[in-house]
Design a protein around this motif. Structure first.
Motif, PDB file in Angstrom:
ATOM      1  N   SER A  23      -1.093   0.527  11.302  1.00 13.46           N
ATOM      2  CA  SER A  23      -0.249  -0.282  12.189  1.00 13.46           C
ATOM      3  C   SER A  23       1.116   0.346  12.459  1.00 13.46           C
ATOM      4  CB  SER A  23      -0.058  -1.676  11.595  1.00 13.46           C
ATOM      5  OG  SER A  23       0.538  -1.592  10.313  1.00 13.46           O
ATOM      6  N   VAL A  24       1.521   1.326  11.637  1.00 14.50           N
ATOM      7  CA  VAL A  24       2.853   1.917  11.819  1.00 14.50           C
ATOM      8  C   VAL A  24       2.793   3.405  12.114  1.00 14.50           C
ATOM      9  CG1 VAL A  24       3.808   0.185  10.246  1.00 14.50           C
ATOM     10  CG2 VAL A  24       3.302   2.480   9.385  1.00 14.50           C
ATOM     11  N   LYS A  25       1.615   4.001  12.092  1.00 13.09           N
ATOM     12  CA  LYS A  25       1.492   5.433  12.357  1.00 13.09           C
ATOM     13  C   LYS A  25       2.071   5.783  13.715  1.00 13.09           C
ATOM     14  CE  LYS A  25      -2.499   6.727   9.541  1.00 13.09           C
ATOM     15  NZ  LYS A  25      -3.938   7.082   9.556  1.00 13.09           N
ATOM     16  N   GLY A  26       2.841   6.845  13.744  1.00 11.89           N
ATOM     17  CA  GLY A  26       3.459   7.278  14.989  1.00 11.89           C
ATOM     18  C   GLY A  26       4.752   6.574  15.317  1.00 11.89           C
ATOM     19  N   ARG A  27       5.078   5.506  14.596  1.00 13.11           N
ATOM     20  CA  ARG A  27       6.325   4.775  14.844  1.00 13.11           C
ATOM     21  C   ARG A  27       7.275   4.847  13.658  1.00 13.11           C
ATOM     22  NH1 ARG A  27       6.274  -0.563  15.450  1.00 13.11           N
ATOM     23  NH2 ARG A  27       4.425  -0.911  14.141  1.00 13.11           N
ATOM     24  N   PHE A  28       6.731   4.854  12.456  1.00 10.41           N
ATOM     25  CA  PHE A  28       7.542   4.880  11.231  1.00 10.41           C
ATOM     26  C   PHE A  28       7.438   6.246  10.571  1.00 10.41           C
ATOM     27  CE2 PHE A  28       7.350   0.060  10.045  1.00 10.41           C
ATOM     28  CZ  PHE A  28       7.764  -0.266  11.323  1.00 10.41           C
ATOM     29  N   THR A  29       8.526   6.658   9.923  1.00  8.47           N
ATOM     30  CA  THR A  29       8.530   7.908   9.178  1.00  8.47           C
ATOM     31  C   THR A  29       9.167   7.678   7.810  1.00  8.47           C
ATOM     32  OG1 THR A  29       8.733   9.211  11.207  1.00  8.47           O
ATOM     33  CG2 THR A  29       9.284  10.311   9.131  1.00  8.47           C
ATOM     34  N   ILE A  30       8.444   8.065   6.768  1.00 10.26           N
ATOM     35  CA  ILE A  30       8.976   7.965   5.417  1.00 10.26           C
ATOM     36  C   ILE A  30       9.459   9.340   4.972  1.00 10.26           C
ATOM     37  CG2 ILE A  30       6.721   8.350   4.315  1.00 10.26           C
ATOM     38  CD1 ILE A  30       7.614   6.347   2.139  1.00 10.26           C
ATOM     39  N   SER A  31      10.574   9.352   4.265  1.00 14.90           N
ATOM     40  CA  SER A  31      11.111  10.607   3.743  1.00 14.90           C
ATOM     41  C   SER A  31      11.853  10.296   2.443  1.00 14.90           C
ATOM     42  CB  SER A  31      12.050  11.266   4.754  1.00 14.90           C
ATOM     43  OG  SER A  31      13.150  10.424   5.046  1.00 14.90           O
ATOM     44  N   ARG A  32      12.184  11.351   1.708  1.00 18.16           N
ATOM     45  CA  ARG A  32      12.925  11.124   0.472  1.00 18.16           C
ATOM     46  C   ARG A  32      13.858  12.284   0.204  1.00 18.16           C
ATOM     47  NH1 ARG A  32       8.737  10.478  -4.329  1.00 18.16           N
ATOM     48  NH2 ARG A  32      10.635  10.533  -5.620  1.00 18.16           N
ATOM     49  N   ASP A  33      14.941  11.971  -0.479  1.00 17.76           N
ATOM     50  CA  ASP A  33      15.922  12.958  -0.912  1.00 17.76           C
ATOM     51  C   ASP A  33      15.972  12.859  -2.430  1.00 17.76           C
ATOM     52  OD1 ASP A  33      18.193  14.394  -1.677  1.00 17.76           O
ATOM     53  OD2 ASP A  33      19.280  13.860   0.155  1.00 17.76           O
ATOM     54  N   ASN A  34      15.308  13.781  -3.108  1.00 15.51           N
ATOM     55  CA  ASN A  34      15.213  13.695  -4.566  1.00 15.51           C
ATOM     56  C   ASN A  34      16.561  13.893  -5.252  1.00 15.51           C
ATOM     57  OD1 ASN A  34      12.418  13.204  -4.521  1.00 15.51           O
ATOM     58  ND2 ASN A  34      11.981  15.404  -4.422  1.00 15.51           N
ATOM     59  N   ALA A  35      17.428  14.656  -4.628  1.00 17.57           N
ATOM     60  CA  ALA A  35      18.754  14.864  -5.211  1.00 17.57           C
ATOM     61  C   ALA A  35      19.558  13.564  -5.239  1.00 17.57           C
ATOM     62  CB  ALA A  35      19.517  15.926  -4.424  1.00 17.57           C
TER      63      ALA A  35
END
Length: 120
Positions: free
Chosen positions: A63-75
């Motif tokens: 339902s969110v593919k192409g609209r939402f983006t997950i990312s992370r900053d481990n620091a």
């Protein structure tokens, strides 16, 4: 223990964008996989997206593919959810979750949630 604190929710018109953040503290070695879930009123909580520590593996609900983006900053021990082209059906409380394993069936730690409301 891991503490998760979400921020960035709010009210937005359909078609707009919001960015959520989730800051982890405490035993951050237990945040191998971090995910976002959401729960709308009267509905069960549902998976939205997840990302592993390396950032190279990301998973999304259809339902969110192409609209939402997950990312992370481990620091910074922070995971983000960029939400674009928002729809009224995206309205929900959004929760951040963390697991010490790469293929979690359940997540061990949860944040308190942040409300996202999309108006039509």
């Amino acid at each position: 223990q891991v503490q998760l604190v979400e921020s960035g929710g709010g009210l937005v018109q359909a078609g707009g964008s919001l960015s959520l953040s989730c800051a982890a503290s405490g035993r951050t070695s237990s945040t191998y996989t971090m995910g976002w879930f959401r729960q709308a009123p009267g509905k069960e909580r549902e998976f939205v997206a997840a990302i592993r520590r390396s950032g190279g593996s990301q998973y999304y609900a259809d339902s969110v593919k192409g609209r939402f983006t997950i990312s992370r900053d481990n620091a910074k021990n922070t995971v983000y959810l960029q939400m674009n082209s928002l729809k009224p059906e995206d309205t929900a409380a959004y929760y951040c979750a963390a697991s010490p394993t790469p293929f979690p069936k359940e997540y061990d730690y949860w944040g308190q949630g942040t409300q996202v409301t999309v108006s039509s």
